[in-house]
Motif scaffolding. Sequence first.
Motif, PDB file in Angstrom:
ATOM      1  N   ASP A 124       0.752  -1.237  -0.108  1.00 59.52           N
ATOM      2  CA  ASP A 124       0.032   0.026   0.045  1.00 59.52           C
ATOM      3  C   ASP A 124       0.658   1.246   0.021  1.00 59.52           C
ATOM      4  O   ASP A 124       1.492   1.519   1.036  1.00 59.52           O
ATOM      5  CB  ASP A 124      -0.943   0.074   1.333  1.00 59.52           C
ATOM      6  CG  ASP A 124      -2.039   1.193   1.037  1.00 59.52           C
ATOM      7  OD1 ASP A 124      -1.581   2.325   0.792  1.00 59.52           O
ATOM      8  OD2 ASP A 124      -3.217   0.908   1.515  1.00 59.52           O
ATOM      9  N   THR A 125       0.889   1.998  -1.365  1.00 63.39           N
ATOM     10  CA  THR A 125       1.978   2.941  -1.334  1.00 63.39           C
ATOM     11  C   THR A 125       1.540   4.318  -0.458  1.00 63.39           C
ATOM     12  O   THR A 125       2.246   5.260  -0.436  1.00 63.39           O
ATOM     13  CB  THR A 125       2.102   3.224  -2.881  1.00 63.39           C
ATOM     14  OG1 THR A 125       0.945   3.832  -3.393  1.00 63.39           O
ATOM     15  CG2 THR A 125       2.729   2.046  -3.571  1.00 63.39           C
ATOM     16  N   VAL A 126       0.369   4.252   0.158  1.00 70.55           N
ATOM     17  CA  VAL A 126      -0.123   5.442   0.769  1.00 70.55           C
ATOM     18  C   VAL A 126       0.147   5.273   2.329  1.00 70.55           C
ATOM     19  O   VAL A 126       0.664   6.050   2.996  1.00 70.55           O
ATOM     20  CB  VAL A 126      -1.586   5.884   0.579  1.00 70.55           C
ATOM     21  CG1 VAL A 126      -2.087   6.914   1.504  1.00 70.55           C
ATOM     22  CG2 VAL A 126      -1.895   6.210  -1.004  1.00 70.55           C
ATOM     23  N   LYS A 127      -0.320   4.141   2.566  1.00 69.09           N
ATOM     24  CA  LYS A 127      -0.141   3.700   4.125  1.00 69.09           C
ATOM     25  C   LYS A 127       0.937   3.279   4.447  1.00 69.09           C
ATOM     26  O   LYS A 127       1.518   3.148   5.864  1.00 69.09           O
ATOM     27  CB  LYS A 127      -1.409   2.671   4.685  1.00 69.09           C
ATOM     28  CG  LYS A 127      -2.907   2.996   4.523  1.00 69.09           C
ATOM     29  CD  LYS A 127      -3.831   2.228   4.734  1.00 69.09           C
ATOM     30  CE  LYS A 127      -5.154   2.440   4.644  1.00 69.09           C
ATOM     31  NZ  LYS A 127      -6.136   1.416   4.747  1.00 69.09           N
ATOM     32  N   GLY A 128       1.770   2.684   3.520  1.00 71.16           N
ATOM     33  CA  GLY A 128       3.092   2.410   3.749  1.00 71.16           C
ATOM     34  C   GLY A 128       3.198   0.613   4.283  1.00 71.16           C
ATOM     35  O   GLY A 128       4.327   0.156   4.763  1.00 71.16           O
ATOM     36  N   THR A 129       1.910  -0.024   4.370  1.00 73.10           N
ATOM     37  CA  THR A 129       1.929  -1.333   4.469  1.00 73.10           C
ATOM     38  C   THR A 129       2.195  -2.293   3.640  1.00 73.10           C
ATOM     39  O   THR A 129       2.144  -1.853   2.556  1.00 73.10           O
ATOM     40  CB  THR A 129       0.647  -1.683   5.351  1.00 73.10           C
ATOM     41  OG1 THR A 129      -0.497  -1.214   4.240  1.00 73.10           O
ATOM     42  CG2 THR A 129       0.335  -0.697   6.506  1.00 73.10           C
ATOM     43  N   SER A 130       2.626  -3.531   3.962  1.00 77.75           N
ATOM     44  CA  SER A 130       2.727  -4.330   3.145  1.00 77.75           C
ATOM     45  C   SER A 130       2.366  -6.002   3.495  1.00 77.75           C
ATOM     46  O   SER A 130       2.107  -6.110   4.685  1.00 77.75           O
ATOM     47  CB  SER A 130       4.117  -4.529   2.475  1.00 77.75           C
ATOM     48  OG  SER A 130       5.005  -4.864   3.760  1.00 77.75           O
TER      49      SER A 130
END
Length: 268
Positions: free
Chosen positions: A175-181
Motif C-alpha cells: 500500500d503506497t499510501v499507508k506504507g503497509t505490505s
Amino acid sequence: MDLHKTGDDVKEPFLTGLDFLPDGRLVAVDNNNKKCIILNERLQRLGTPYKLKYHPNCVVCMCHHTLCVTFGGGKEVRLLSVSTDNTITLTREIKTSSRFHSICCMSPSHMVVSTFDDPRPARMISVDGEESDFDHFLTFPMKSYKLDESLCTYVQSKNTLVLTDKLAHTVYMYDTVKGTSRAVTNENIQEPRGACVGPGDTVLVCSQNKHSIVHLRVDGDLLGTYRVDMKYPRSICVSKNDTMLALSGGTVGALKLHLYKISPQCVR
C-alpha cells in the motif's frame, strides 16, 4: 495460437510483453525478433510489425494510443504511437538510470517499472522521462533482482504496488499510501512471473510452475486459480473493459499466445 517463425523472423517468436489498446487491439513485443506487433481479436497480425533496435522486455499502453516499451540490455525506454490503420511510429527515446523490465500504468502521465541489477526493485517514470522512487517507508526485499526474477503491476484505485518474486515463490503487495505490505505465499504460487490488474481491481498472476493463473485480492486473499493449456505462462494482460485476457508463455518449440473471454462472474 502457436507461435512459429514466419516471414523475416530470425527465431521463434517469444512474446515477453502484452497490453490492450483502448479499442481492443492487442499489442505484443517479441523479444527474440525485436518487434512490436498489433493483433486483432482473432490473433491475426494487423499492419506491419515495428522493428526495434534492441530486445524488448515489456510494453504498456498509456492514454490514447501511446505505447511505452522497455528493453533488456540498455537503459532506455521508447515511446511509440499507434494509428488507427496500425502504423507504429517512434515518438520519443528516454535514457534511464536503471534497467527496467516490466512496465505498467500508474496514472495518465506516470508508469511503474520493475528493475533488475538495482537495489530498488520498483521505480516510477513519467512520460517526460523523470524518474522517481517510492517513499522510503516501503520495505522492499533486501536484494537486487536479476533479469526475469521479479515483475510488477500497479492497482491504481487501491494505491497498491504488486511485486512478484520468482525464486521466493512470493507475491508482495504494497500500500503506497499507508506504507503497509503483505507477502503472499500459497502452494498454488510457484515461480510467479507476470502480473496485471484484473476485474474489480483484483490481481492476476502467472504461476509459472503450476501452469496456471492465480487470482488475488489486493489484501492477499486468494480468489481462485485457473489452470491454462500452456506450460510456464509468463506474460498477462486484461483489456480496458475487463472482458478479455491475453496470456503468453510456453517452452522452446511450443511457445503460445492465448486469448480468453472473461466471464461476468469474475467481474463481480
